[in-house]
Enzyme design. Structure first.
Site: not given
Ligand code: GDG
Length: 724
Positions: A165, A372
C-alpha cells in the site's frame, strides 16, 4: 473450490475493554475493510490479523477468538513488546521512512529486525493453521513482507497474492536496508505482487534484478522455478459510500452549522494522518507564503486542517506534532483577526458525516504529501463533490496523481509553485471546475474499490491457472513410451535439438564446450535413418556449429534463427534484417568492457554479445544487471531484444527467434512427428510456435511452455539413444 484468506497487520475490527472490563468490538470503516468486506465475509473465507489489543490472559484471548470467528476473523495475539519492536520499530521506524524516501529517519536495529522476523513467523503459523493447499491467500502491506515466503515453504502449491500500500523506493534507497535480500526473497514467495503505480513496480523489479539477480520480462520473473507476476493495481475508493454520505441529512445539517460559523469566506481543506511523509509543515509554510505574496486574500480564505493522531509513541511523530503546533500558532498569531482565523486546526478524528461536510464545503482540497503510496483523501474529496465544483491541488508525489491528471498537479518541494497554484485554484471559473471534476468523478466511479479487489483477485486466479498450465510433466516412463511409439509409427520426423545445456552440459570454457564422442555417436545413429530430419537449433554462431557438427547429415539454425542451413546447401539468412543498430549499441557495450576486466564483446552477424564468464565472481553478475537494464531501456524503441544466457548478455533483432526458424521446417517439410528439446528462455519460442501435438521437452526446469521436462542433458542423450 478453495477459500480466500486475507492477511494484514490489523483486522478490520478493533477490540477494546469498556469501563466494566468487558471486551468490546468496533468495526473499522477503512477503505480496505469495505473493499474486502465482500470477500472475507463470504462463506468460509477468513481475515487474519492483529485486533489492536493486548490480551491480559489466555481466557480473554480465547473469548475474542471465538467471537471473531463468528465474523470470519482470526486474531493474531501480539504482545506489547512485539508491537513495540515489530510494528512501531521495524515497520514504522525502519521500513516506513525508507520506503517514503525519508531514509535519514530510518533506524537499523537488529532487535527490530528479529522481532519483525518472529512476528512474520507468528502470522505464518496462524495462516497455516487455517489454510488448505487449494486456498488463495492475499497478504497486505509492508508489515508482512516476509510472510509470502514463509507460507510458501509450508504450503508450496497454495496461491499467494501480495499488495504493497505504500511506495516502493528506487533501488538506490532500498539497498540501504541491511535486510534487503531477505525482504525481497520474502515477497517473492508470492505468485502475484501488486503496487499502486507503475513506478513502484519498476523500482521493485529493479531491486529484484540488482539484489537477487533475477530479471523479468514484462513484469514476469522466475523464482526457484516458479513464475511470479508483478503489476500495478491503483487502489480506488468506495465511491458510492462517499457520494451517499455527502448527500445524507446528517452531513447537510453539519454543513449548515459549520457554514454559519465560518461566514462567506472561502475554505481550503487538508486531511492527513500525522506523518512526516504527508508534508504538513511545508504546507503550512506555503500557506504563510501565500498571504505574504497575495495579502488581498487576508480575511477571505481559511485553511481547515485535520490531522489524525497516529503513531505518537514514535519519537519522530511527537517532534512533528510539536512542529505543526508551533507553525499553526505562528501563522494564526501573525495574520489572525478578531473575526477571522487563518487556520482551523484539529488534532483528532471526526465521524464520517463531519468529514463529508468538510469535503462538501471546501473550495480547494490541498493534498500535498512529500510521498504517498496512493492517497485516498483526494479521491474521497472528488467523490463527495455532488455539485461538481471545487478544485483539487495534488502532489505529484502521491500515487493518485497518476490517475487524477485533471487536478492541479504540483511538486510539494516547489513552495512558490504550490503558493501560486492556490491562487489559481481560488480563482478558477465554475465552468473549468466542473469540467475537471466531471472527468475525475467518472474515472473514480469506474475504478472504485470493488473494481480493484476484483481486478487483483481475478488476476491472481489467472496467474495460478497459468502456472498450473506452465508446470510441465516430467517425462516419466509412460510419457516416454508414448513418445517412442509415436516416433516409431511415423515416417517423416523433425527433431529440433538445442545444443548448450541440452545435447551437451553447459561449459564456461569454450575449448571444452564442443561435442564429445558419445554425442557424435548419437547424432550418427539418428541420421542413419533417413526418416529422421535432425535440426540443431542454437544461439551459437554458424562457424562454431559447423566446426563441431558439420560432418553429420543434419541441418542448422544458428544465432537463434539469423542463419539457417539445409542439407547440402549454403547458409542462408533473411536479407530483410537491419544491422545499423549495432553502431549505436557497440559503444555502450564497450563502456562495460572497459570497466569490467575479463569481459568481452562477441560480434555475431546479427547480434552483439557481452560475455562475462572470465570476470571476477560477483562483479560479472553485478555488471550484467547494469548492462541488461541499460540495453533493455534502449531496446524498446529500436526493435531489439535482450537475451540473458549463461554468462552472456545478447542483444539482437526482435524479428529473429528460434520459434520462427523452426516453423520454416514445419511449413516447408512434410512431417508426422515433431520433437523439440531445449533448456533456456530462447527455446520457449520454439515450444510456443510448434503445433500442439509436437513433443516439446524443457531441460532443467518444470515451468515452461513445453509439454514435458527432463532434468539434465544426460537424460536427453538417453532418450535420443532410444530413438536410434
Ligand atoms: C496508506 C498509504 C494509501 C482521515 N481522517 C479521518 C478519516 N480519515 C481517513 C480518510 C482516508 C484514510 O483515513 C487515509 O488514507 P490515505 O490513503 O490518505 O493515507 P494512509 O492512512 O497513509 O494509507 C496511502 C492507503 O494506505 C491505501 O492503500 O492510499 O498512500 O499511506 O480514507 O478518509 N476518517 C474518519 N475520520 C477522520 O477524521 N472517519
Amino acid at each position: 473450490m478453495g477459500r480466500t484468506i486475507i492477511v494484514s497487520n490489523r483486522l478490520p475490527v478493533k477490540v477494546a475493554k469498556d469501563e466494566n472490563g468487558k471486551l468490546r468490538y468496533k468495526s473499522s470503516e477503512g477503505g480496505l475493510a469495505t473493499g474486502l468486506g465482500s470477500v472475507y465475509k463470504d462463506g468460509d473465507n477468513i481475515w487474519v490479523g492483529w485486533p489492536g489489543f493486548h490480551f491480559d490472559n489466555e481466557e480473554e484471548e480465547k473469548e475474542a477468538a471465538a467471537k471473531l470467528k463468528l465474523e470470519n476473523m482470526k486474531p493474531v495475539a501480539l504482545t506489547e513488546e512485539e508491537i513495540e519492536l515489530y510494528y512501531e520499530g521495524f515497520s514504522n521506524e525502519t521500513l516506513w521512512p525508507t520506503f517514503h524516501y525519508f531514509n535519514q529517519n530510518a533506524l537499523y536495529k537488529k532487535s527490530y529486525w528479529q522481532a519483525y522476523e518472529e512476528v512474520n513467523h507468528k502470522f505464518c503459523k496462524e495462516v497455516v493453521e487455517v489454510a488448505n493447499p487449494d486456498d488463495t491467500i492475499w497478504v497486505h502491506d509492508y508489515q508482512l513482507l516476509l510472510l509470502p515466503g514463509l507460507i510458501r515453504e509450508k504450503l508450496p502449491s497454495v496461491s499467494i497474492g501480495f499488495f504493497l500500500h505504500i511506495p516502493f523506493p528506487s533501488f538506490e534507497v532500498f539497498r540501504l536496508l541491511p535486510w534487503r535480500r531477505q525482504l525481497l526473497d520474502g515477497v517473492l514467495g508470492s505468485d502475484l505482487i501488486g503496487f499502486h503505480t507503475y513506478d513502484d513496480m519498476r523500482h521493485f523489479l529493479s531491486a529484484v534484478s540488482r539484489i537477487c539477480f533475477i530479471s523479468n520480462q514484462h513484469g514476469q520473473l522466475n523464482k526457484d522455478g516458479r513464475t511470479v507476476e508483478v503489476d500495478s493495481f491503483p487502489m480506488g475508493i468506495d465511491y458510492e459510500k462517499y457520494a451517499n454520505s455527502s448527500a445524507s441529512p446528517q452531513t447537510l445539517s453539519r454543513e449548515v452549522k459549520f457554514r454559519t460559523s465560518l461566514g462567506a469566506q472561502k475554505l481550503m481543506l487538508s486531511i492527513d494522518r500525522l506523518d512526516y511523509s504527508k508534508g504538513i509543515p511545508a504546507r503550512l509554510e506555503i500557506f504563510d507564503l501565500f498571504f505574504q505574496k497575495y495579502p488581498e486574500y487576508l480575511g477571505k480564505v481559511s485553511l481547515m486542517m485535520v490531522v489524525v493522531p497516529s503513531r505518537d509513541n514514535v519519537e519522530q511523530y511527537r517532534g512533528l506534532k510539536e512542529e505543526i503546533d508551533l507553525l499553526v500558532g505562528r501563522i494564526n498569531g501573525k495574520y489572525g483577526a478578531v473575526n477571522w482565523t487563518p487556520i482551523h486546526y484539529f488534532y483528532r478524528s471526526f465521524p464520517l458525516s463531519d468529514l463529508s461536510a468538510y469535503y462538501r464545503m471546501a473550495d480547494v482540497a490541498l493534498v500535498t504529501p512529500m510521498r504517498d503510496g496512493m492517497n485516498l483523501v483526494c479521491k474521497e474529496y472528488v467523490a463527495s463533490r455532488l455539485d461538481k465544483q471545487g478544485v483539487l491541488i495534488l502532489s505529484e508525489m502521491a500515487g493518485a496523481s497518476k490517475e487524477l491528471s485533471e487536478a492541479i498537479i504540483v511538486n510539494p518541494n516547489d513552495k512558490h509553485q504550490v503558493r501560486d497554484a492556490i491562487k489559481r485554484a481560488l480563482e478558477m471559473t465554475e465552468e473549468e471546475q466542473i469540467r475537471h471534476m466531471e472527468i475525475m468523478q467518472a474515472s473514480l466511479k469506474k475504478y472504485n474499490i470493488h473494481h480493484w479487489v476484483k481486478l487483483f483477485m481475478d488476476r491472481l486466479h489467472d496467474v495460478f491457472v497459468k502456472q498450473k498450465e506452465m508446470t510441465t510433466k516430467l517425462l516419466d516412463s509412460t510419457a516416454e513410451k508414448t513418445l517412442i511409439e509415436s516416433f516409431r509409427k511415423s515416417d517423416k520426423k523433425l527433431l529440433f535439438l538445442d545444443y548448450d545445456g541440452t545435447l551437451a552440459p553447459f561449459n564456461t570454457d569454450p575449448t571444452q564446450a564442443g561435442p564429445d564422442e558419445e554425442l557424435h555417436e548419437i547424432i550418427k545413429g539418428l541420421t542413419k535413418n533417413k526418416k529422421n530430419n535432425v535440426v540443431v537449433i542454437s544461439g551459437r554462431d554458424r562457424n562454431t556449429l559447423e566446426n563441431w557438427l558439420g560432418q553429420h547429415d543434419i541441418e542448422f539454425v544458428a544465432e537463434h534463427g539469423v542463419w539457417i542451413k539445409h542439407k547440402g546447401k549454403a547458409w542462408e539468412t533473411s536479407d530483410k534484417l537491419d544491422n545499423s543498430w549495432k553502431d549505436d549499441i557497440r559503444p555502450i557495450m564497450e563502456i562495460y568492457v572497459n570497466k569490467t576486466p575479463g569481459s568481452f564483446i562477441e560480434e555475431k552477424d546479427y547480434s552483439l554479445v557481452w560475455h562475462f564468464r572470465k570476470v571476477e565472481t560477483g562483479l560479472g553478475e553485478l555488471r550484467s544487471r547494469e548492462i541488461i537494464s541499460h540495453l533493455k531501456y534502449l531496446a524498446v524503441n529500436m526493435n531489439l531484444q535482450v537475451l540473458e544466457g549463461s554468462m552472456v548478455v545478447e542483444i539482437k533483432n526482435l524479428e529473429v527467434n528460434k520459434g520462427k526458424a523452426a516453423m520454416k521446417w514445419v511449413q516447408e517439410k512434410a512431417n508426422d512427428f515433431i520433437l523439440a528439446i531445449g533448456d533456456d528462455a530462447t527455446d520457449e519460442d520454439t515450444f510456443k510456435a510448434l503445433p500442439d501435438q509436437a513433443f516439446t521437452i524443457k531441460v532443467g526446469d518444470i515451468h515452461s511452455a513445453a509439454r514435458f521436462s527432463l532434468m539434465e542433458p544426460k537424460q536427453v542423450r538417453n532418450l535420443l539413444k532410444q530413438l536410434i
